[in-house]
Design an enzyme around this catalytic site. Structure first.
Site, PDB file in Angstrom:
ATOM      1  N   LYS A  11       0.682  -1.184  -0.048  1.00 31.37           N
ATOM      2  CA  LYS A  11       0.009  -0.002   0.117  1.00 31.37           C
ATOM      3  C   LYS A  11       0.729   1.298  -0.030  1.00 31.37           C
ATOM      4  O   LYS A  11       2.190   1.172   0.263  1.00 31.37           O
ATOM      5  CB  LYS A  11      -0.841   0.102   1.055  1.00 31.37           C
ATOM      6  CG  LYS A  11      -1.994  -1.199   0.948  1.00 31.37           C
ATOM      7  CD  LYS A  11      -3.119  -1.065   2.613  1.00 31.37           C
ATOM      8  CE  LYS A  11      -3.863  -2.101   2.390  1.00 31.37           C
ATOM      9  NZ  LYS A  11      -4.898  -1.876   3.580  1.00 31.37           N
ATOM     10  N   TYR A  51     -12.419  -2.075  -4.147  1.00 30.94           N
ATOM     11  CA  TYR A  51     -13.012  -2.171  -2.916  1.00 30.94           C
ATOM     12  C   TYR A  51     -14.593  -2.148  -2.726  1.00 30.94           C
ATOM     13  O   TYR A  51     -15.072  -1.782  -1.783  1.00 30.94           O
ATOM     14  CB  TYR A  51     -12.226  -1.114  -2.048  1.00 30.94           C
ATOM     15  CG  TYR A  51     -10.773  -1.455  -1.648  1.00 30.94           C
ATOM     16  CD1 TYR A  51     -10.604  -2.495  -0.704  1.00 30.94           C
ATOM     17  CD2 TYR A  51      -9.857  -0.487  -2.353  1.00 30.94           C
ATOM     18  CE1 TYR A  51      -9.298  -2.726  -0.410  1.00 30.94           C
ATOM     19  CE2 TYR A  51      -8.482  -1.173  -1.850  1.00 30.94           C
ATOM     20  CZ  TYR A  51      -8.253  -2.046  -0.901  1.00 30.94           C
ATOM     21  OH  TYR A  51      -6.886  -2.237  -0.701  1.00 30.94           O
ATOM     22  N   ASN A 114      -1.842   0.059   7.104  1.00 29.87           N
ATOM     23  CA  ASN A 114      -1.268  -1.076   7.623  1.00 29.87           C
ATOM     24  C   ASN A 114      -0.487  -1.711   6.555  1.00 29.87           C
ATOM     25  O   ASN A 114      -0.172  -3.153   6.725  1.00 29.87           O
ATOM     26  CB  ASN A 114      -2.259  -1.976   8.269  1.00 29.87           C
ATOM     27  CG  ASN A 114      -3.247  -2.682   7.051  1.00 29.87           C
ATOM     28  OD1 ASN A 114      -3.158  -2.107   5.843  1.00 29.87           O
ATOM     29  ND2 ASN A 114      -4.422  -2.987   7.792  1.00 29.87           N
ATOM     30  N   HIS A 117      -2.329  -5.513   1.695  1.00 30.66           N
ATOM     31  CA  HIS A 117      -3.581  -6.086   1.745  1.00 30.66           C
ATOM     32  C   HIS A 117      -3.409  -7.510   0.899  1.00 30.66           C
ATOM     33  O   HIS A 117      -2.313  -7.624   0.247  1.00 30.66           O
ATOM     34  CB  HIS A 117      -4.420  -5.199   0.485  1.00 30.66           C
ATOM     35  CG  HIS A 117      -5.546  -6.178  -0.070  1.00 30.66           C
ATOM     36  ND1 HIS A 117      -6.661  -6.182   0.492  1.00 30.66           N
ATOM     37  CD2 HIS A 117      -5.425  -6.963  -1.126  1.00 30.66           C
ATOM     38  CE1 HIS A 117      -7.483  -6.877  -0.038  1.00 30.66           C
ATOM     39  NE2 HIS A 117      -6.645  -7.496  -1.252  1.00 30.66           N
ATOM     40  N   GLU A 128      -9.328 -10.925  -7.529  1.00 24.68           N
ATOM     41  CA  GLU A 128      -8.252  -9.833  -7.412  1.00 24.68           C
ATOM     42  C   GLU A 128      -7.266  -9.984  -8.389  1.00 24.68           C
ATOM     43  O   GLU A 128      -6.692  -8.939  -8.935  1.00 24.68           O
ATOM     44  CB  GLU A 128      -8.102  -9.856  -6.010  1.00 24.68           C
ATOM     45  CG  GLU A 128      -9.056  -9.407  -5.202  1.00 24.68           C
ATOM     46  CD  GLU A 128      -8.590  -9.268  -3.632  1.00 24.68           C
ATOM     47  OE1 GLU A 128      -9.406  -8.684  -2.813  1.00 24.68           O
ATOM     48  OE2 GLU A 128      -7.542 -10.177  -3.186  1.00 24.68           O
TER      49      GLU A 128
END
Length: 140
Positions: A11, A51, A114, A117, A128
């Site tokens: 990310k 998302y 965080n 993913h 995905e």
């Protein structure tokens, strides 16, 4: 054990801190191989589509804005039980609750930032992966 593929995103918070190599080293040290990888900047439309499962959740707009805030690295990981293995390597979503040695414990800033993913099932992994990669881009 079954060899499988899973999807991973490094990310914006992690790419901004130049952690791509350290994160990939953790995957590789635990037996996963990177078989496809791209550094890219998600468009708002791509982030919203990717998302979409969270569209009714209160954090959806914030998540989309975060994911378009900087470059990401999208990748396909391959190995024995790759989906579960990747989730173990990543650690709990909240870095404060993640186990020592996991990516999120070591590199995550907070629940929102965080660092990574990962797919939560083999079915979602397939979806995905197909969102970002054509078959010819995945080389095992």
């Amino acid at each position: 054990m079954a060899t499988q593929r899973t999807f991973s995103i490094i990310k914006p918070d992690a790419t901004a801190r130049n952690l791509t190599g350290k994160i990939n080293a953790k995957f590789e040290e635990q037996g996963l191989r990177v078989v496809a990888q791209k550094r890219m900047r998600l468009s708002r439309l791509q982030a919203r589509e990717f998302y979409i499962v969270h569209k009714d959740r209160p954090f959806y707009d914030e998540l989309v804005e975060y994911m378009v805030s900087g470059p990401v690295v999208v990748q396909v990981l391959e190995g024995d039980n790759a989906v579960l293995k990747n989730r173990e390597i990543m650690g709990a979503t909240d870095p404060a609750k993640a186990a020592p040695g996991t990516i999120r414990k070591e590199f995550g800033v907070d629940v929102g930032q965080n660092s990574v993913h990962g797919s939560d099932s083999s079915e979602n992994a397939a979806t995905e992966i197909a969102f970002f990669f054509s078959g010819i881009e995945i080389v095992g």
